[in-house]
Design a protein around this motif. Structure first.
Motif, PDB file in Angstrom:
ATOM      1  N   ARG A  36      33.892  94.220  85.591  1.00  0.00           N
ATOM      2  CA  ARG A  36      32.639  94.542  84.912  1.00  0.00           C
ATOM      3  C   ARG A  36      32.397  93.749  83.620  1.00  0.00           C
ATOM      4  N   SER A  37      33.415  93.093  83.091  1.00  0.00           N
ATOM      5  CA  SER A  37      33.192  92.200  81.952  1.00  0.00           C
ATOM      6  C   SER A  37      32.784  90.829  82.488  1.00  0.00           C
ATOM      7  N   VAL A  38      31.762  90.226  81.877  1.00  0.00           N
ATOM      8  CA  VAL A  38      31.221  88.968  82.410  1.00  0.00           C
ATOM      9  C   VAL A  38      30.809  88.026  81.280  1.00  0.00           C
ATOM     10  N   VAL A  39      30.829  86.716  81.565  1.00  0.00           N
ATOM     11  CA  VAL A  39      30.224  85.760  80.639  1.00  0.00           C
ATOM     12  C   VAL A  39      28.773  85.580  81.072  1.00  0.00           C
ATOM     13  N   THR A  40      27.862  85.559  80.097  1.00  0.00           N
ATOM     14  CA  THR A  40      26.434  85.642  80.422  1.00  0.00           C
ATOM     15  C   THR A  40      25.584  84.501  79.893  1.00  0.00           C
ATOM     16  N   SER A  41      26.019  83.830  78.825  1.00  0.00           N
ATOM     17  CA  SER A  41      25.111  82.889  78.188  1.00  0.00           C
ATOM     18  C   SER A  41      25.850  81.922  77.278  1.00  0.00           C
ATOM     19  N   ILE A  42      25.114  80.882  76.859  1.00  0.00           N
ATOM     20  CA  ILE A  42      25.643  79.851  75.980  1.00  0.00           C
ATOM     21  C   ILE A  42      24.829  79.838  74.686  1.00  0.00           C
ATOM     22  N   CYS A  43      25.520  79.848  73.557  1.00  0.00           N
ATOM     23  CA  CYS A  43      24.879  79.758  72.257  1.00  0.00           C
ATOM     24  C   CYS A  43      25.533  78.627  71.461  1.00  0.00           C
ATOM     25  N   VAL A  44      24.822  78.132  70.445  1.00  0.00           N
ATOM     26  CA  VAL A  44      25.342  77.067  69.598  1.00  0.00           C
ATOM     27  C   VAL A  44      25.331  77.546  68.144  1.00  0.00           C
ATOM     28  N   VAL A  45      26.439  77.364  67.458  1.00  0.00           N
ATOM     29  CA  VAL A  45      26.593  77.830  66.075  1.00  0.00           C
ATOM     30  C   VAL A  45      25.746  76.986  65.134  1.00  0.00           C
ATOM     31  N   GLU A  46      24.925  77.648  64.332  1.00  0.00           N
ATOM     32  CA  GLU A  46      24.174  76.982  63.272  1.00  0.00           C
ATOM     33  C   GLU A  46      24.886  77.091  61.927  1.00  0.00           C
ATOM     34  N   GLU A  47      25.481  78.258  61.679  1.00  0.00           N
ATOM     35  CA  GLU A  47      26.097  78.506  60.383  1.00  0.00           C
ATOM     36  C   GLU A  47      27.030  79.698  60.486  1.00  0.00           C
ATOM     37  N   VAL A  48      28.110  79.662  59.726  1.00  0.00           N
ATOM     38  CA  VAL A  48      29.018  80.802  59.631  1.00  0.00           C
ATOM     39  C   VAL A  48      29.169  81.158  58.163  1.00  0.00           C
ATOM     40  N   ARG A  49      28.921  82.422  57.824  1.00  0.00           N
ATOM     41  CA  ARG A  49      29.074  82.896  56.455  1.00  0.00           C
ATOM     42  C   ARG A  49      30.041  84.071  56.415  1.00  0.00           C
ATOM     43  N   SER A  50      30.653  84.246  55.263  1.00  0.00           N
ATOM     44  CA  SER A  50      31.478  85.423  55.024  1.00  0.00           C
ATOM     45  C   SER A  50      30.855  86.206  53.868  1.00  0.00           C
ATOM     46  N   ARG A  51      31.442  87.330  53.545  1.00  0.00           N
ATOM     47  CA  ARG A  51      30.881  88.193  52.504  1.00  0.00           C
ATOM     48  C   ARG A  51      30.641  87.432  51.189  1.00  0.00           C
ATOM     49  N   LYS A  52      31.565  86.562  50.830  1.00  0.00           N
ATOM     50  CA  LYS A  52      31.474  85.857  49.551  1.00  0.00           C
ATOM     51  C   LYS A  52      30.313  84.861  49.481  1.00  0.00           C
ATOM     52  N   ASP A  53      29.722  84.543  50.646  1.00  0.00           N
ATOM     53  CA  ASP A  53      28.625  83.580  50.672  1.00  0.00           C
ATOM     54  C   ASP A  53      27.265  84.214  50.382  1.00  0.00           C
ATOM     55  N   PHE A  54      27.237  85.527  50.161  1.00  0.00           N
ATOM     56  CA  PHE A  54      25.996  86.221  49.830  1.00  0.00           C
ATOM     57  C   PHE A  54      26.043  86.679  48.375  1.00  0.00           C
ATOM     58  N   ARG A  55      24.928  86.536  47.684  1.00  0.00           N
ATOM     59  CA  ARG A  55      24.876  86.928  46.268  1.00  0.00           C
ATOM     60  C   ARG A  55      25.089  88.422  46.094  1.00  0.00           C
ATOM     61  N   ASP A  56      24.463  89.195  46.979  1.00  0.00           N
ATOM     62  CA  ASP A  56      24.540  90.646  46.887  1.00  0.00           C
ATOM     63  C   ASP A  56      24.055  91.241  48.201  1.00  0.00           C
ATOM     64  N   LYS A  57      23.945  92.570  48.242  1.00  0.00           N
ATOM     65  CA  LYS A  57      23.520  93.241  49.462  1.00  0.00           C
ATOM     66  C   LYS A  57      22.125  92.786  49.899  1.00  0.00           C
ATOM     67  N   GLY A  58      21.213  92.642  48.953  1.00  0.00           N
ATOM     68  CA  GLY A  58      19.852  92.239  49.292  1.00  0.00           C
ATOM     69  C   GLY A  58      19.809  90.869  49.945  1.00  0.00           C
ATOM     70  N   ASP A  59      20.627  89.966  49.439  1.00  0.00           N
ATOM     71  CA  ASP A  59      20.702  88.625  50.015  1.00  0.00           C
ATOM     72  C   ASP A  59      21.205  88.692  51.454  1.00  0.00           C
ATOM     73  N   PHE A  60      22.220  89.513  51.686  1.00  0.00           N
ATOM     74  CA  PHE A  60      22.763  89.710  53.032  1.00  0.00           C
ATOM     75  C   PHE A  60      21.725  90.313  53.971  1.00  0.00           C
ATOM     76  N   LEU A  61      21.024  91.353  53.518  1.00  0.00           N
ATOM     77  CA  LEU A  61      20.031  92.016  54.355  1.00  0.00           C
ATOM     78  C   LEU A  61      18.893  91.066  54.721  1.00  0.00           C
ATOM     79  N   ASN A  62      18.426  90.284  53.761  1.00  0.00           N
ATOM     80  CA  ASN A  62      17.343  89.340  54.030  1.00  0.00           C
ATOM     81  C   ASN A  62      17.753  88.284  55.041  1.00  0.00           C
ATOM     82  N   TYR A  63      19.013  87.901  55.014  1.00  0.00           N
ATOM     83  CA  TYR A  63      19.523  86.887  55.930  1.00  0.00           C
ATOM     84  C   TYR A  63      19.692  87.440  57.348  1.00  0.00           C
TER      85      TYR A  63
END
Length: 346
Positions: free
Chosen positions: A239-266
């Motif tokens: 029942r587990s399946v591979v379904t699609s292909i995606c391409v990474v545009e960007e990877v961020r971690s918590r430290k890459d956001f100024r604050d909660k609002g910045d994270f939510l907007n992103y």
């Protein structure tokens, strides 16, 4: 978005008023297309909010100046969208590309009046360039083309094509409750169409995936094979399946956001999580990785975990969450999934 025919669409809907005003012949033309297919999206009250007519054309296009040279092209015959902040335009652009790739054409073209600045920006964002003008009794329209033989190496402008040279390939798991809301064209046959809602995260080409697992090393341009975990109604082997292909545009971690609002907007416009769930992610203080990616293609055939183990050669004992695939494994998965070969380029 549903596929229907012109005959099933109500021309008296106020949605068409602007098209009737711009193109005097529109009602007669509309009636002449009664049996032809068209994509539409409806509001909850039954009124239209999106309309797309596509047509394959062959040879020289000589009613524009300068003429388009001989080729097989997908013409965007009619497109109108009332998005209301849901990014429905991206969903329709994806449908245009999906249809063009399936038809095996050399490219796409569309005519747009200059005052439709938002629509022009949308097409330019995904690699369309102005090539010509078309003059008729209705006025002068700009002609934008997307030539599939011309690739720039840029993720968005070349979408939906996937550049694989120099980029790593990974399997990335997603839980069933989030899968189809985020990747609607990868819906399974046994899932209800009702779960594909008209929301930003459903309509967008760009997706945001949030996780706490370690995705270190993931970089822009890397390729993700999305793995839908089992729904618990049977063994993951089946029942587990591979379904699609995606391409990474960007990877961020918590430290890459100024604050909660910045994270939510992103995250908000592209994530399946609600506002409260996103806030909970932030407030937890735990490790968090945010992957922004393009949703490039759904597999025609879904390969199960069992096939990944028995045919592709993936481990039967490891945890299927996030791990790198070899080029051979990736190629095998593409072949089993019957993805259009033209989409993956060197």
């Amino acid at each position: 978005m549903i596929l229907t025919t012109f005959a099933e669409v109500d021309l008296s809907d106020p949605f068409f008023d602007s098209l009737k005003a711009a193109y005097k012949e529109f009602p007669v033309w509309f009636a002449s297309k009664a049996s032809e297919p068209v994509y539409v999206t409806f509001k909850e009250d039954g009124q239209l909010r999106g309309f797309l007519y596509l047509k394959v054309e062959h040879g020289i296009i000589d009613d524009v100046d300068p003429p388009l040279p001989a080729a097989d092209r997908m013409k965007v015959g009619t497109l109108k969208i009332v998005a209301h902040g849901t990014k429905l335009g991206e969903r329709y652009v994806k449908k245009i590309f999906d249809a063009a790739i399936k038809a095996g054409v050399d490219g796409v073209y569309v005519t747009v009046f200059e005052e439709h600045a938002g629509l022009i920006r949308l097409f330019k964002r995904y690699g369309f360039t102005q090539y010509a003008k078309k003059t008729s009794p209705n006025g002068t329209e700009l002609v934008f083309i997307r030539d599939f033989s011309v690739l720039t190496g840029k993720i968005r402008r070349d979408y939906p094509f996937i550049h694989q040279n120099g980029h790593k390939k990974y399997l990335l798991a997603i839980y069933p409750e989030w899968h189809t809301k985020l990747l609607p064209d990868s819906i399974l046959n046994n899932e209800s169409k009702d779960i594909v809602e008209d929301l930003s995260h459903t309509n967008t080409i760009h997706k945001v995936y949030i996780c706490s697992m370690n995705v270190g090393g993931l970089k822009r341009g890397d390729i993700l094979v999305m793995y839908r975990c089992s729904d618990g109604k049977g063994a993951a082997y089946f029942r587990s399946v591979v379904t699609s292909i995606c391409v990474v545009e960007e990877v961020r971690s918590r430290k890459d956001f100024r604050d909660k609002g910045d994270f939510l907007n992103y995250a908000r416009p592209h994530s399946v999580f609600s506002e409260d769930e996103l806030e909970a992610w932030w407030d937890s203080g735990k490790r968090m990785h945010v992957i922004r990616m393009t949703y490039n293609a759904a597999f025609e055939k879904r390969t199960t975990r069992g096939q990944l183990i028995d045919t592709v050669g993936l481990s039967s004992t490891r945890r299927y969450d996030f791990f790198e695939l070899s080029q051979t494994q990736f190629d095998h998965i593409l072949k089993l999934g019957k993805i259009n070969e033209s989409l993956v380029v060197d």
